[in-house]
Write an enzyme that holds these catalytic residues in place. Structure first.
Site, PDB file in Angstrom:
ATOM      1  N   TYR A   1       0.858  -1.179   0.000  1.00 54.51           N
ATOM      2  CA  TYR A   1       0.000   0.000   0.000  1.00 54.51           C
ATOM      3  C   TYR A   1       0.891   1.225   0.000  1.00 54.51           C
ATOM      4  O   TYR A   1       1.794   1.344   0.842  1.00 54.51           O
ATOM      5  CB  TYR A   1      -0.898  -0.016   1.248  1.00 54.51           C
ATOM      6  CG  TYR A   1      -1.795   1.181   1.373  1.00 54.51           C
ATOM      7  CD1 TYR A   1      -2.936   1.306   0.588  1.00 54.51           C
ATOM      8  CD2 TYR A   1      -1.512   2.199   2.283  1.00 54.51           C
ATOM      9  CE1 TYR A   1      -3.769   2.416   0.700  1.00 54.51           C
ATOM     10  CE2 TYR A   1      -2.340   3.302   2.411  1.00 54.51           C
ATOM     11  CZ  TYR A   1      -3.462   3.411   1.617  1.00 54.51           C
ATOM     12  OH  TYR A   1      -4.286   4.503   1.741  1.00 54.51           O
TER      13      TYR A   1
ATOM     14  N   ASP B   1       9.417   2.863  -0.503  1.00 51.77           N
ATOM     15  CA  ASP B   1       8.394   3.537   0.296  1.00 51.77           C
ATOM     16  C   ASP B   1       8.637   3.149   1.752  1.00 51.77           C
ATOM     17  O   ASP B   1       8.205   2.100   2.225  1.00 51.77           O
ATOM     18  CB  ASP B   1       7.004   3.100  -0.184  1.00 51.77           C
ATOM     19  CG  ASP B   1       5.893   3.665   0.697  1.00 51.77           C
ATOM     20  OD1 ASP B   1       6.203   4.288   1.732  1.00 51.77           O
ATOM     21  OD2 ASP B   1       4.716   3.465   0.354  1.00 51.77           O
TER      22      ASP B   1
ATOM     23  N   LYS C   1       5.180   9.219   8.879  1.00 49.04           N
ATOM     24  CA  LYS C   1       5.003   8.648  10.211  1.00 49.04           C
ATOM     25  C   LYS C   1       6.103   9.094  11.191  1.00 49.04           C
ATOM     26  O   LYS C   1       6.063  10.209  11.669  1.00 49.04           O
ATOM     27  CB  LYS C   1       4.881   7.125  10.109  1.00 49.04           C
ATOM     28  CG  LYS C   1       3.673   6.713   9.220  1.00 49.04           C
ATOM     29  CD  LYS C   1       3.308   5.269   9.359  1.00 49.04           C
ATOM     30  CE  LYS C   1       2.299   4.799   8.328  1.00 49.04           C
ATOM     31  NZ  LYS C   1       0.903   4.936   8.674  1.00 49.04           N
TER      32      LYS C   1
HETATM   33  N1  HOZ Z   1      -3.251   3.122   5.944  1.00 48.80           N
HETATM   34  C1  HOZ Z   1      -3.026   3.209   7.328  1.00 48.80           C
HETATM   35  C2  HOZ Z   1      -2.430   1.960   7.889  1.00 48.80           C
HETATM   36  N2  HOZ Z   1      -1.711   1.154   7.021  1.00 48.80           N
HETATM   37  C3  HOZ Z   1      -4.276   3.494   8.075  1.00 48.80           C
HETATM   38  C4  HOZ Z   1      -4.216   4.822   8.641  1.00 48.80           C
HETATM   39  C5  HOZ Z   1      -5.349   5.164   9.578  1.00 48.80           C
HETATM   40  O1  HOZ Z   1      -6.424   4.602   9.513  1.00 48.80           O
HETATM   41  O2  HOZ Z   1      -5.123   6.039  10.351  1.00 48.80           O
END
Ligand code: HOZ
Length: 427
Positions: free
Chosen positions: A144, A239, A267
């Site tokens: 992702y 990434d 992050k």
């Molecule tokens: N895509 C985020 C975790 N892989 C989720 C982020 C969220 O829901 O805060």
């Protein structure tokens, strides 16, 4: 399990926010039940609206590597706030931040600060396309990279969790420019470059996957991505939004001793505020306006409050932190493995540094076709039993859990006991 205040808030939220949440996986639909609304956090703990305490292994989905509300990060934010919230003009803080990031990541000779991981990957790929004058990008199934149109193709994280790895609303013409291969499949990557090498602008990869649960690269996989890109004039992009300054101070690339052409961070590097980075080789980044033809901009890019938090976070990334993360995470991994053994559960634990997943399948899990064999129903029952005991675990089988420097041995041991009980209850 949800307290009455959370239930009431969730009901109100669903009237005005789709699904009641601002990011799908937070809705707890993948595990059944409804979300706990969080009032505050400190160290290794989250506190729900009714005051209940949870030991947190979500860590805001990665940023909270020191635990929540670290006093030095909070102090840096408070200091910055007094000087102004946003200027839309360059600041000394941004220069210092860029100098610190480029020193930490040798692959990043020049960088841009943006506000989210999605922006970082989207912009990195635009620059890679501008640089190579090619259109095709390669990604891996179950990885992702944010929610840009052309990246929501066989995507992991919430997209996988909710069975929408290919999102509606993405024109087929955009998706056609994204080629997807199985993660860890070196032969498939070689074959693709053999047949279409001249069309490929970039290969983007999570160097350790967090978004289909924690999956490490097989030996040689990352090296081959870099080598094939180099040979065929494409751009390799790591990434490291999730792994950056998480699995090591300099990310997975430092751990593996590799230098990709470009890197995306988010992050941890933002200390918990909306801040992300993309950067890479000077000649690639010099494609950006105002010195080159590739456009990218943002009102809040390099926001002084966010950058102050990021600088404070970088300051805290010392050896002691990574030693503690490794010790606590290894303790948790050992304890979960013992619990699996003693309960006879069909499950396995996969870990890289302080990222880890308990998969409900015997393992090893090497790619998306392995991950999707997991017993997600049992994961849901296990998750509910953990929550009942005050353990806040990611509400999806396809998300990594994060250990922080604030988790004590006592916290970890309590979690292990809870996990064992939850394994028995969920059987
Ligand atoms: N895509 C985020 C975790 N892989 C989720 C982020 C969220 O829901 O805060």
């Amino acid at each position: 399990m949800s307290d009455s205040k959370s239930s009431a808030l969730f009901e109100r939220a669903q009237r005005v926010v789709p699904g009641g949440v601002n990011s799908p996986v937070r809705a707890f639909r993948a595990v059944g039940g409804s979300p706990v609304f969080i009032a505050k956090a400190s160290g290794a703990y989250l506190f729900g609206e009714s005051g209940e305490r949870f030991t947190d292994y979500v860590g805001s989905w990665g940023p909270m590597v020191f635990g929540h509300t670290h006093p030095k990060v909070v102090a840096a934010i408070e200091k910055a706030v007094k000087n102004g919230l946003s200027f839309g003009a360059p600041t000394a803080l941004e220069v210092e931040f860029a100098e610190r990031v480029t020193a930490l990541y040798p692959s990043i000779e020049m960088m841009r600060a943006v506000s989210s991981g999605t922006e970082a990957t989207m912009a990195a790929l635009r620059v890679a396309r501008g640089f190579t004058k090619r259109d095709v990008i390669v990604k891996f199934e179950g990885c992702y990279h944010g929610h840009a149109d052309f990246l929501l193709v066989q995507a992991g994280s919430g997209a996988a969790t909710f069975g929408t790895p290919d999102s509606a609303g993405v024109p087929e013409a955009f998706a056609r420019l994204t080629t997807v291969l199985p993660y860890n499949d070196i032969d498939a990557l070689r074959a693709l470059f053999e047949s279409r090498g001249k069309e490929i602008a970039a290969v983007i990869v999570e160097p350790v996957v967090g978004n289909m649960g924690c999956i490490a690269p097989v030996p040689g996989f990352l090296e081959e991505i870099i080598a094939l890109c180099k040979k065929h004039g494409a751009v390799s992009i790591f990434d490291e939004v999730m792994t950056g300054s998480r699995v090591a101070r300099g990310g997975m690339q430092a751990r593996a001793g590799l230098v990709p052409d470009m890197t995306c961070l988010g992050k941890v590097i933002g200390g918990g505020l909306p801040l992300a980075v993309y950067g890479g080789r000077r000649e690639i980044m010099q494609q950006l306006a105002p010195i080159g033809p590739v456009y990218q901009a943002g009102t809040l890019s390099g926001n002084p409050i966010a950058v102050s938090a990021g600088l404070a976070a970088i300051e805290l990334l010392d050896d002691a932190l990574y030693e503690r993360l490794e010790a606590a995470s290894a303790r948790l991994e050992r304890g979960l493995n013992d619990a699996i053994k003693s309960t006879g559960a069909s499950a396995c634990v996969q870990r890289c540094g302080s990222m880890l997943t308990l998969f409900f399948a015997p393992g090893p899990i090497r790619n998306w076709s392995d991950a999707k064999q997991c017993d997600t129903k049992r994961f849901g029952r296990w998750h509910a039993a953990m929550l009942q005991q005050g353990e806040y675990w990611p509400p999806s089988q396809f998300e990594a859990a994060f250990v922080s420097g604030a988790h004590t041995d006592e916290d970890i041991d309590r979690t292990i006991r809870a996990a064992e009980k939850a394994l028995r209850e969920s059987a």
